[in-house]
Structures are given as C-alpha cells and as structure tokens.
Design a protein around this motif. Structure first.
Motif, short mmCIF file in Angstrom:
data_model
loop_
_atom_site.label_atom_id
_atom_site.label_comp_id
_atom_site.label_asym_id
_atom_site.label_seq_id
_atom_site.Cartn_x
_atom_site.Cartn_y
_atom_site.Cartn_z
N ASP A 209 80.29 23.77 72.02
CA ASP A 209 79.05 24.27 71.40
C ASP A 209 77.98 24.61 72.42
N GLY A 210 78.38 24.78 73.68
CA GLY A 210 77.43 25.22 74.70
C GLY A 210 77.00 24.17 75.69
N VAL A 211 77.42 22.92 75.51
CA VAL A 211 77.04 21.84 76.43
C VAL A 211 78.25 21.46 77.27
N ALA A 212 78.07 21.45 78.60
CA ALA A 212 79.18 21.11 79.50
C ALA A 212 78.66 20.26 80.65
N VAL A 213 79.56 19.43 81.19
CA VAL A 213 79.26 18.58 82.34
C VAL A 213 80.43 18.70 83.30
N CYS A 214 80.12 18.83 84.59
CA CYS A 214 81.18 18.86 85.61
C CYS A 214 80.72 17.98 86.77
N GLU A 215 81.51 16.96 87.09
CA GLU A 215 81.10 16.00 88.11
C GLU A 215 82.31 15.53 88.91
N PRO A 216 82.09 15.08 90.15
CA PRO A 216 83.20 14.57 90.96
C PRO A 216 83.87 13.38 90.29
N THR A 217 85.16 13.21 90.55
CA THR A 217 85.90 12.11 89.95
C THR A 217 87.05 11.71 90.86
#
Length: 281
Positions: A209-217
């Motif tokens: 719906d337009g919300v995204a998160v991208c982070e190291p893992t």
C-alpha cells in the motif's frame, strides 16, 4: 529502460468506432503563449507516468531553446495544444518538420506528447494542425496506447530504443523509497564493487500500500544478485523473473523470485520522454 519509436502513415490513422475525443480541440499556439501551459500539463502527467523526471525552469529553457545547430536541419518546435471548451489545456504535442526527399510522401515530424485524459491523448496523438506530411512519428512507452485506439493496431510501426539507465547508489534508501504492487518480505544479497557500502544483505519489506522499509540484516539471503539487477527492475519495467531466467538473479529460497518480481512490477511500462525533439542533455 526502453521506449519505442512509433511511426504511422497519416492515411492509417483511423480510430475505432466510438473513440471518445471529448469536446476540446487541438490548436497551434506561439511558443511564448504555450510554454507555461505545456509545463503545467507535464507536471501533472508525470505524477502518473513512471520514468518522467521533475523539470526546473532552467531545464525547460534548454530543452525548448531549439538552437539551429541541434535541429539537424529541421524546423523549430511547433506547439500543438489540446484546449478544452472551458479553457483548460489537457494535452500537447511538440513537433518539428524535417525534409526527407526520399519519395516517401513527405517529412516525418518527431514528437513529444503528453496528455491528462484518453480523449486528449487520442486527439493529440492522431494528428497535428499545420502538418502536411505523410508520416507521423514520436517516442512512447513500450506499451503505448495509440495502437490500441486504432482500427488496425498493426498500422503503427515501432522500434525499441534505450533511453534511461538506473544505477542505485544507495540501495537501502532507493528500495525503501518506492511502492510495491503486492506485500513482500525478502532478503537481498547485493554485490557492488563500485559502491561497496551497498554490498551485503538487505531486508526489504513492503505492505503493498505504499509503505516500505529496507535495512541491513544478517538473516539468510533469499536472492543473490548484482546491484545492476535491482537497478534494472527499479522502475517496474524489466522483471527480476526475466533477469533470473538469464542467470543474473540467484534464487536461494524456492518461490521467492516470482513473488519479488511481481512486487516490483508497475501497472504500465516506464519510459523517459527523451528523443530527438527533446534531446538527452
């Protein structure tokens, strides 16, 4: 990201019965009168067209200057604008005339076109006032609508052309800054020798719906790929599935490639409005 050079003979521009052109008309306007209205239409159209960048006043000044040494013998830009009955402008076609004494029946105007509605698009895309040439041509998306408005879609000749290449300098920020067609939760293992801060594993989550998160893992990777692959798929045209079939994306968890590829896709093919009428500089 590709585009298509479209070319159609004027006699073949026969629209399907029932095509809605609305009540507006396309008229030639002087550059000084049309420019502000062209910029307004572009700014509205680009919000619904993936690949169209924002443009500042200085950028428009360069693109519309029309210096003779950049025109290859063609005329200055003609401004054909679609004006609605209530006075608003809903589309435009900017074109030049070229002289091609090859027996083909006339010159080929090269066009950039934008419209805010299907009626405006159909009228702007089918003909331009003051044009007496046999062939009409412009650049559009790979899935350009014009052929499907005609009685015979095969009347439009098209040839692919490369217009825009995307390079992700900050993978996490870029992938978190776009929306996704369906929910996804995937760990990407990215290789990047030129921008080493991108190298490593990134967990990308989007809610559809337009919300995204991208982070190291440190979680196990689902897909392994070079930074060029998310760049190619970033605007929603080239698919990760196609890149995977070519061996450029390695699937480490069964089924995740197809789901991630679907999430990256857009409703329409992206394209950049470049071309000869708006040279890339």
């Amino acid at each position: 990201m590709g585009a298509h050079q479209l070319r159609i003979h004027r006699r073949a521009v026969r629209f399907r019965d029932g095509t809605d052109f609305g009540t507006g008309a396309v008229r030639l306007r002087p550059a000084e009168e049309a420019r502000g209205r062209v910029e307004e239409v572009y700014d509205r159209a680009r919000l619904a067209t993936t690949g169209w960048p924002g443009r500042r006043a200085a950028h428009w000044a360069v693109r519309l200057a029309g210096h003779p040494h950049r025109r290859g013998g063609a005329t200055s830009l003609r401004y054909a604008v679609r004006e609605e009955a209530y006075g608003a402008v809903s589309g435009y076609a900017l074109y030049r005339h070229t002289s091609v004494p090859d027996g083909s029946g006339g010159a080929d105007p090269v066009v950039v076109l934008a419209a805010l509605s299907r009626p405006a698009y159909g009228r702007c895309g089918g003909s331009w006032p003051g044009s007496l040439v046999s062939w009409l041509g412009y650049e559009g998306a790979v899935d350009e609508v014009l052929p499907w408005l005609l009685e015979d879609s095969r009347a439009v000749r098209s040839a692919p052309v490369g217009r825009l290449w995307v390079r992700l300098v900050d993978v996490g920020r870029a992938l978190a800054g776009r929306s996704y067609a369906v929910p996804l939760d995937v760990v990407l293992e990215v290789r990047d020798a030129f921008c080493p801060w991108n190298a490593g594993r990134h967990r990308l989550r989007g809610d559809g719906d337009g919300v995204a998160v991208c982070e190291p893992t440190t979680a196990p990777a689902d897909l392994r790929l070079d930074v060029a692959e998310p760049g190619a798929a970033f605007l929603g045209g080239t698919t990760l599935a196609a890149l995977g079939a070519a061996g450029r994306v390695e699937e480490l968890r069964p089924g995740v490639l197809a789901r991630t590829s679907a999430a990256f896709r857009g409703d329409r093919e992206p394209w950049y409005p470049g071309g000869w009428a708006f040279p890339l500089y």
